[in-house]
Design a protein around this motif. Structure first.
Motif, PDB file in Angstrom:
ATOM      1  N   GLU A 166       0.368  -1.459   0.084  1.00 21.53           N
ATOM      2  CA  GLU A 166       0.145   0.299   0.093  1.00 21.53           C
ATOM      3  C   GLU A 166       0.911   1.250  -0.051  1.00 21.53           C
ATOM      4  N   LEU A 167       2.575   1.338   1.026  1.00 25.85           N
ATOM      5  CA  LEU A 167       2.820   2.611   0.409  1.00 25.85           C
ATOM      6  C   LEU A 167       3.143   2.860  -0.808  1.00 25.85           C
ATOM      7  N   LEU A 168       4.136   1.324  -1.428  1.00 23.96           N
ATOM      8  CA  LEU A 168       3.553   1.098  -2.864  1.00 23.96           C
ATOM      9  C   LEU A 168       2.602   2.459  -3.552  1.00 23.96           C
ATOM     10  N   ARG A 169       1.617   2.029  -3.638  1.00 20.55           N
ATOM     11  CA  ARG A 169       0.563   2.529  -4.352  1.00 20.55           C
ATOM     12  C   ARG A 169      -0.255   3.867  -3.939  1.00 20.55           C
ATOM     13  N   HIS A 170       0.518   4.745  -2.492  1.00 19.39           N
ATOM     14  CA  HIS A 170       0.160   5.610  -1.769  1.00 19.39           C
ATOM     15  C   HIS A 170       1.419   6.676  -2.290  1.00 19.39           C
TER      16      HIS A 170
ATOM     17  N   ALA B 269      11.649   0.488  -6.617  1.00 18.47           N
ATOM     18  CA  ALA B 269      11.099   0.120  -5.116  1.00 18.47           C
ATOM     19  C   ALA B 269       9.844  -0.826  -5.697  1.00 18.47           C
ATOM     20  N   ILE B 270       9.485  -1.102  -6.658  1.00 19.40           N
ATOM     21  CA  ILE B 270       7.946  -1.958  -6.744  1.00 19.40           C
ATOM     22  C   ILE B 270       9.063  -2.672  -7.411  1.00 19.40           C
ATOM     23  N   ALA B 271      10.705  -3.114  -8.230  1.00 20.20           N
ATOM     24  CA  ALA B 271      11.115  -4.675  -8.135  1.00 20.20           C
ATOM     25  C   ALA B 271      11.661  -4.924  -6.922  1.00 20.20           C
ATOM     26  N   MET B 272      12.305  -4.127  -6.145  1.00 22.83           N
ATOM     27  CA  MET B 272      13.123  -4.038  -4.934  1.00 22.83           C
ATOM     28  C   MET B 272      12.054  -5.045  -3.958  1.00 22.83           C
ATOM     29  N   VAL B 273      10.566  -4.325  -4.078  1.00 22.14           N
ATOM     30  CA  VAL B 273       9.590  -5.768  -2.947  1.00 22.14           C
ATOM     31  C   VAL B 273       9.322  -6.389  -3.689  1.00 22.14           C
ATOM     32  N   ARG B 274       9.155  -6.220  -4.934  1.00 15.15           N
ATOM     33  CA  ARG B 274       8.654  -7.591  -5.195  1.00 15.15           C
ATOM     34  C   ARG B 274       9.480  -9.047  -5.757  1.00 15.15           C
ATOM     35  N   ALA B 275      10.592  -8.826  -5.613  1.00 17.09           N
ATOM     36  CA  ALA B 275      11.908 -10.084  -5.031  1.00 17.09           C
ATOM     37  C   ALA B 275      11.172 -10.257  -3.593  1.00 17.09           C
TER      38      ALA B 275
ATOM     39  N   ALA C 269       7.611   5.041  -1.846  1.00 14.96           N
ATOM     40  CA  ALA C 269       7.860   4.279  -2.221  1.00 14.96           C
ATOM     41  C   ALA C 269       9.985   3.445  -1.670  1.00 14.96           C
ATOM     42  N   THR C 270       9.939   4.992  -1.423  1.00 13.97           N
ATOM     43  CA  THR C 270      11.664   3.473  -0.543  1.00 13.97           C
ATOM     44  C   THR C 270      11.679   2.597   1.296  1.00 13.97           C
ATOM     45  N   VAL C 271      10.429   4.000   2.024  1.00 16.81           N
ATOM     46  CA  VAL C 271       9.609   3.140   2.566  1.00 16.81           C
ATOM     47  C   VAL C 271       8.846   1.795   2.386  1.00 16.81           C
ATOM     48  N   ALA C 272       8.182   1.765   1.583  1.00 18.34           N
ATOM     49  CA  ALA C 272       8.133   0.364   1.152  1.00 18.34           C
ATOM     50  C   ALA C 272       9.189  -0.469   1.383  1.00 18.34           C
ATOM     51  N   VAL C 273      10.276  -0.691   0.847  1.00 24.65           N
ATOM     52  CA  VAL C 273      10.705  -1.181   0.522  1.00 24.65           C
ATOM     53  C   VAL C 273      11.824  -1.738   2.082  1.00 24.65           C
TER      54      VAL C 273
ATOM     55  N   ARG D  53      19.028  -0.162   3.216  1.00 23.80           N
ATOM     56  CA  ARG D  53      18.285   0.609   4.827  1.00 23.80           C
ATOM     57  C   ARG D  53      19.187   0.697   5.594  1.00 23.80           C
ATOM     58  N   GLY D  54      20.836  -0.015   5.515  1.00 27.59           N
ATOM     59  CA  GLY D  54      21.710   0.719   5.960  1.00 27.59           C
ATOM     60  C   GLY D  54      22.236   1.803   5.745  1.00 27.59           C
ATOM     61  N   GLU D  55      21.998   2.413   4.398  1.00 27.24           N
ATOM     62  CA  GLU D  55      22.646   3.752   3.146  1.00 27.24           C
ATOM     63  C   GLU D  55      21.666   4.754   3.762  1.00 27.24           C
ATOM     64  N   LEU D  56      20.831   4.737   3.944  1.00 31.89           N
ATOM     65  CA  LEU D  56      19.687   5.151   4.482  1.00 31.89           C
ATOM     66  C   LEU D  56      19.331   5.626   6.074  1.00 31.89           C
ATOM     67  N   THR D  57      19.827   4.406   7.272  1.00 34.84           N
ATOM     68  CA  THR D  57      20.208   5.206   8.755  1.00 34.84           C
ATOM     69  C   THR D  57      21.960   5.391   8.448  1.00 34.84           C
ATOM     70  N   GLN D  58      22.387   5.410   7.458  1.00 35.46           N
ATOM     71  CA  GLN D  58      24.104   5.621   8.204  1.00 35.46           C
ATOM     72  C   GLN D  58      23.569   7.160   7.336  1.00 35.46           C
ATOM     73  N   GLY D  59      22.364   7.433   6.567  1.00 35.62           N
ATOM     74  CA  GLY D  59      22.417   9.619   5.940  1.00 35.62           C
ATOM     75  C   GLY D  59      23.028   9.364   4.571  1.00 35.62           C
ATOM     76  N   THR D  60      23.658   7.919   4.068  1.00 38.17           N
ATOM     77  CA  THR D  60      24.605   8.530   2.388  1.00 38.17           C
ATOM     78  C   THR D  60      23.053   8.788   1.826  1.00 38.17           C
ATOM     79  N   VAL D  61      22.153   8.156   2.196  1.00 36.99           N
ATOM     80  CA  VAL D  61      21.550   7.967   1.565  1.00 36.99           C
ATOM     81  C   VAL D  61      19.870   8.583   1.662  1.00 36.99           C
ATOM     82  N   THR D  62      19.424   9.311   0.318  1.00 34.68           N
ATOM     83  CA  THR D  62      17.973   9.522   1.417  1.00 34.68           C
ATOM     84  C   THR D  62      16.441   9.058   1.155  1.00 34.68           C
ATOM     85  N   SER D  63      15.068   9.248   1.182  1.00 31.93           N
ATOM     86  CA  SER D  63      14.130   8.714   1.068  1.00 31.93           C
ATOM     87  C   SER D  63      13.835   8.434  -0.700  1.00 31.93           C
TER      88      SER D  63
END
Length: 271
Positions: free
Chosen positions: A56-60, A139-145, A68-72, A121-131
């Motif tokens: 549903e996060l992907l849908r919205h 993101a859809i492909a990663m959630v599908r996996a 989309a990133t939060v969905a992953v 997820r680790g990169e988001l935690t470290q702040g090296t990437v953003t959502s």
């Protein structure tokens, strides 16, 4: 008594995120993108909830692209839960993914895709990437996996898989010797001779790890050898997720497992 003031009027309708318009023309188009994300049979309520929320996060994300990133990252809760239950061990997600691939529970290519999500997820935690860094289609492909992996992991284990799982819980020394014998019989992937990834020459890395593991089993590594082995493990952690061949990815994933088992023999036990 309700002390909140009355709303001044009807709530405004959500505004589509302009970044999503590059993917679908309208919100209805999002339904088709996530239609194949079907909740697997036999999942616990916890897993079902995590996967459904991710879908549903992907849908919205049509209204907020960062969803989309939060969905992953949210889908990894379900993955980690199912992996730990299937393997009957509690370890970090990276180790769980490696063990599942080594045991043949999930294909090597799928394991590499799952590891991409873990590293995100680790990169988001470290702040090296953003959502906002992850594109919606990716993101859809990663959630599908994750959905695919959970479906595979929830299948009843075959006799062969049950035996492999039993072996994976064997003493580390026994498992290292077994993996070494399997590695000696395995064929190096011919198409990756002379190939380097991120500055790492794969065939040289294979030879280095094999020599170090053999030395460990033949009498034990000295401090210098252990240091070199950890450097090889760092290279394996870097290149395995980037290998785009199922056999080669599986070959080097098993090499990484073997290297880590050898290195673990030199980690002091807690007292």
């Amino acid at each position: 008594m309700n002390t909140l003031p009355p709303l001044p009027g009807p709530l405004p309708l959500p505004v589509p995120d302009p970044r999503a318009r590059d993917v679908v023309p309208d919100y209805a188009g999002m339904h088709a993108l996530v239609a194949d994300l079907v909740l697997p049979n036999g999942a616990s309520m916890y897993v079902m909830s995590a996967l459904e929320t991710s879908r549903e996060l992907l849908r919205h994300s049509y209204y907020r692209y960062e969803f989309a990133t939060v969905a992953v990252t949210h889908s990894l809760f379900a993955l980690e839960h199912v992996l730990a239950d299937r393997l009957a061990i509690g370890e970090p997600l990276q180790d769980l993914i490696e063990r599942a691939a080594d045991a043949g529970l999930i294909p090597a290519e799928l394991a590499a895709e799952l590891d991409h999500s873990r590293r995100l997820r680790g990169e988001l935690t470290q702040g090296t990437v953003t959502s906002a860094d992850l594109r919606l289609v990716r993101a859809i492909a990663m959630v599908r996996a994750v959905f695919d992996a959970v479906s595979l992991l929830l299948r009843p284990p075959s006799a062969a898989e049950a035996a492999e799982a039993s072996m994976s819980r064997a003493q580390p020394d026994d498992r290292l010797a077994r993996l070494w014998e399997e590695h000696r019989r395995a064929l190096y992937p011919d198409s990756f001779r002379g190939v380097g990834i991120e500055g790492v020459e794969l065939i040289l890395l294979d030879a280095d790890v094999a020599g170090l593991v053999h030395s460990e089993l033949d009498g034990g590594l000295d401090d210098s050898g252990v240091a070199i082995l950890w450097a090889c493990i760092a290279d394996l952690d870097k290149v395995v997720p980037l290998i785009n061949s199922e056999y080669c990815a599986s070959y080097f994933a098993k090499l990484r497992t073997m290297a880590k088992l050898a290195a673990a023999r030199h980690i002091p036990t807690a007292t």
